[in-house]
Design a protein around this motif. Structure first.
Motif, PDB file in Angstrom:
ATOM      1  N   GLU A  76       0.858  -1.185   0.000  1.00  0.00           N
ATOM      2  CA  GLU A  76       0.000   0.000   0.000  1.00  0.00           C
ATOM      3  C   GLU A  76       0.888   1.227   0.000  1.00  0.00           C
ATOM      4  O   GLU A  76       1.829   1.323   0.784  1.00  0.00           O
ATOM      5  CB  GLU A  76      -0.904  -0.001   1.232  1.00  0.00           C
ATOM      6  N   ILE A  77       0.593   2.148  -0.908  1.00  0.00           N
ATOM      7  CA  ILE A  77       1.334   3.409  -0.990  1.00  0.00           C
ATOM      8  C   ILE A  77       0.332   4.540  -0.793  1.00  0.00           C
ATOM      9  O   ILE A  77      -0.611   4.682  -1.569  1.00  0.00           O
ATOM     10  CB  ILE A  77       2.061   3.571  -2.348  1.00  0.00           C
ATOM     11  N   MET A  78       0.547   5.319   0.260  1.00  0.00           N
ATOM     12  CA  MET A  78      -0.324   6.465   0.531  1.00  0.00           C
ATOM     13  C   MET A  78       0.228   7.671  -0.223  1.00  0.00           C
ATOM     14  O   MET A  78       1.411   7.974  -0.102  1.00  0.00           O
ATOM     15  CB  MET A  78      -0.351   6.781   2.027  1.00  0.00           C
ATOM     16  N   SER A  84      -5.119   5.790  -1.284  1.00  0.00           N
ATOM     17  CA  SER A  84      -4.131   4.719  -1.250  1.00  0.00           C
ATOM     18  C   SER A  84      -4.068   4.053  -2.607  1.00  0.00           C
ATOM     19  O   SER A  84      -5.102   3.820  -3.238  1.00  0.00           O
ATOM     20  CB  SER A  84      -4.516   3.651  -0.229  1.00  0.00           C
ATOM     21  N   TYR A  85      -2.871   3.753  -3.031  1.00  0.00           N
ATOM     22  CA  TYR A  85      -2.640   2.939  -4.216  1.00  0.00           C
ATOM     23  C   TYR A  85      -2.050   1.624  -3.737  1.00  0.00           C
ATOM     24  O   TYR A  85      -1.390   1.570  -2.698  1.00  0.00           O
ATOM     25  CB  TYR A  85      -1.672   3.635  -5.180  1.00  0.00           C
ATOM     26  N   PHE A  86      -2.282   0.578  -4.482  1.00  0.00           N
ATOM     27  CA  PHE A  86      -1.747  -0.731  -4.150  1.00  0.00           C
ATOM     28  C   PHE A  86      -0.885  -1.188  -5.312  1.00  0.00           C
ATOM     29  O   PHE A  86      -1.274  -1.066  -6.468  1.00  0.00           O
ATOM     30  CB  PHE A  86      -2.882  -1.716  -3.871  1.00  0.00           C
ATOM     31  N   LEU A 104      -0.076   6.595 -10.338  1.00  0.00           N
ATOM     32  CA  LEU A 104       1.214   6.231  -9.789  1.00  0.00           C
ATOM     33  C   LEU A 104       1.947   5.335 -10.767  1.00  0.00           C
ATOM     34  O   LEU A 104       1.341   4.468 -11.386  1.00  0.00           O
ATOM     35  CB  LEU A 104       0.953   5.451  -8.489  1.00  0.00           C
ATOM     36  N   THR A 105       3.258   5.570 -10.937  1.00  0.00           N
ATOM     37  CA  THR A 105       4.094   4.690 -11.751  1.00  0.00           C
ATOM     38  C   THR A 105       5.399   4.441 -11.004  1.00  0.00           C
ATOM     39  O   THR A 105       5.765   5.194 -10.101  1.00  0.00           O
ATOM     40  CB  THR A 105       4.420   5.296 -13.141  1.00  0.00           C
ATOM     41  N   ASP A 106       6.101   3.385 -11.389  1.00  0.00           N
ATOM     42  CA  ASP A 106       7.405   3.109 -10.801  1.00  0.00           C
ATOM     43  C   ASP A 106       8.410   4.150 -11.281  1.00  0.00           C
ATOM     44  O   ASP A 106       8.363   4.597 -12.427  1.00  0.00           O
ATOM     45  CB  ASP A 106       7.904   1.720 -11.212  1.00  0.00           C
ATOM     46  N   ASP A 130       8.881   4.751   2.227  1.00  0.00           N
ATOM     47  CA  ASP A 130       8.210   4.935   0.942  1.00  0.00           C
ATOM     48  C   ASP A 130       8.699   6.234   0.327  1.00  0.00           C
ATOM     49  O   ASP A 130       8.713   7.276   0.993  1.00  0.00           O
ATOM     50  CB  ASP A 130       6.683   5.022   1.117  1.00  0.00           C
ATOM     51  N   VAL A 131       9.111   6.176  -0.933  1.00  0.00           N
ATOM     52  CA  VAL A 131       9.534   7.367  -1.646  1.00  0.00           C
ATOM     53  C   VAL A 131       8.534   7.608  -2.766  1.00  0.00           C
ATOM     54  O   VAL A 131       8.393   6.790  -3.680  1.00  0.00           O
ATOM     55  CB  VAL A 131      10.964   7.214  -2.217  1.00  0.00           C
ATOM     56  N   VAL A 132       7.804   8.722  -2.654  1.00  0.00           N
ATOM     57  CA  VAL A 132       6.849   9.125  -3.687  1.00  0.00           C
ATOM     58  C   VAL A 132       7.282  10.501  -4.179  1.00  0.00           C
ATOM     59  O   VAL A 132       7.317  11.472  -3.422  1.00  0.00           O
ATOM     60  CB  VAL A 132       5.401   9.176  -3.149  1.00  0.00           C
TER      61      VAL A 132
END
Length: 138
Positions: A76-78, A84-86, A104-106, A130-132
């Motif tokens: 899970e990425i907030m 939230s994205y999974f 969201l993309t890598d 987490d790095v966004v």
């Protein structure tokens, strides 16, 4: 005979020791059935399941994503307090969040360098980082 997408989804669940209920298999097929990694929201997965007429409620999608996350199948990425994205790719890697499009993309893992992290407060440990990286079109 079981389709390749169903087999991939069922094997994915079995690898984490999760019981392959009808809903879990249907959602697993959508997440990993084609062998590709993806970033999804509960809402986008629910829409995809509804398009396939799998009859899965949004509450079931949320509960299933939580179970998949707790089992280590997805991360899970907030991106903010409400969204939230999974991610089906569970290794440590950074992400780009495209603010204009809301997806969201890598990001290239090999280009990220973190020289040091602050010490965790006494009695705690760092569980993950987490790095966004937020992007905006110019």
């Amino acid at each position: 005979m079981m389709s390749e997408t169903t087999k991939r989804g069922t094997d994915w669940l079995a690898g984490a020791g999760l019981r392959p209920t009808r809903q879990r298999v249907a959602l697993a097929e959508l997440l990993v059935g084609d062998g590709q990694h993806r970033h999804i929201t509960a809402e986008s997965l629910h829409a995809a399941a509804t398009d396939r007429t799998d009859g899965v409620s949004l509450a079931t999608v949320y509960n299933t994503l939580k179970a998949f996350s707790e089992a280590g199948l997805i991360r899970e990425i907030m991106v903010d307090g409400t969204k939230s994205y999974f991610d089906t790719r569970v290794d440590d890697h950074p992400h780009f969040f495209w603010e204009d499009e809301g997806h969201l993309t890598d990001a290239p893992k090999e280009q990220l360098e973190i020289a040091a992290l602050p010490d965790a407060p006494e009695g705690t440990e760092i569980a993950k980082v987490d790095v966004v990286i937020r992007l905006r079109r110019t």
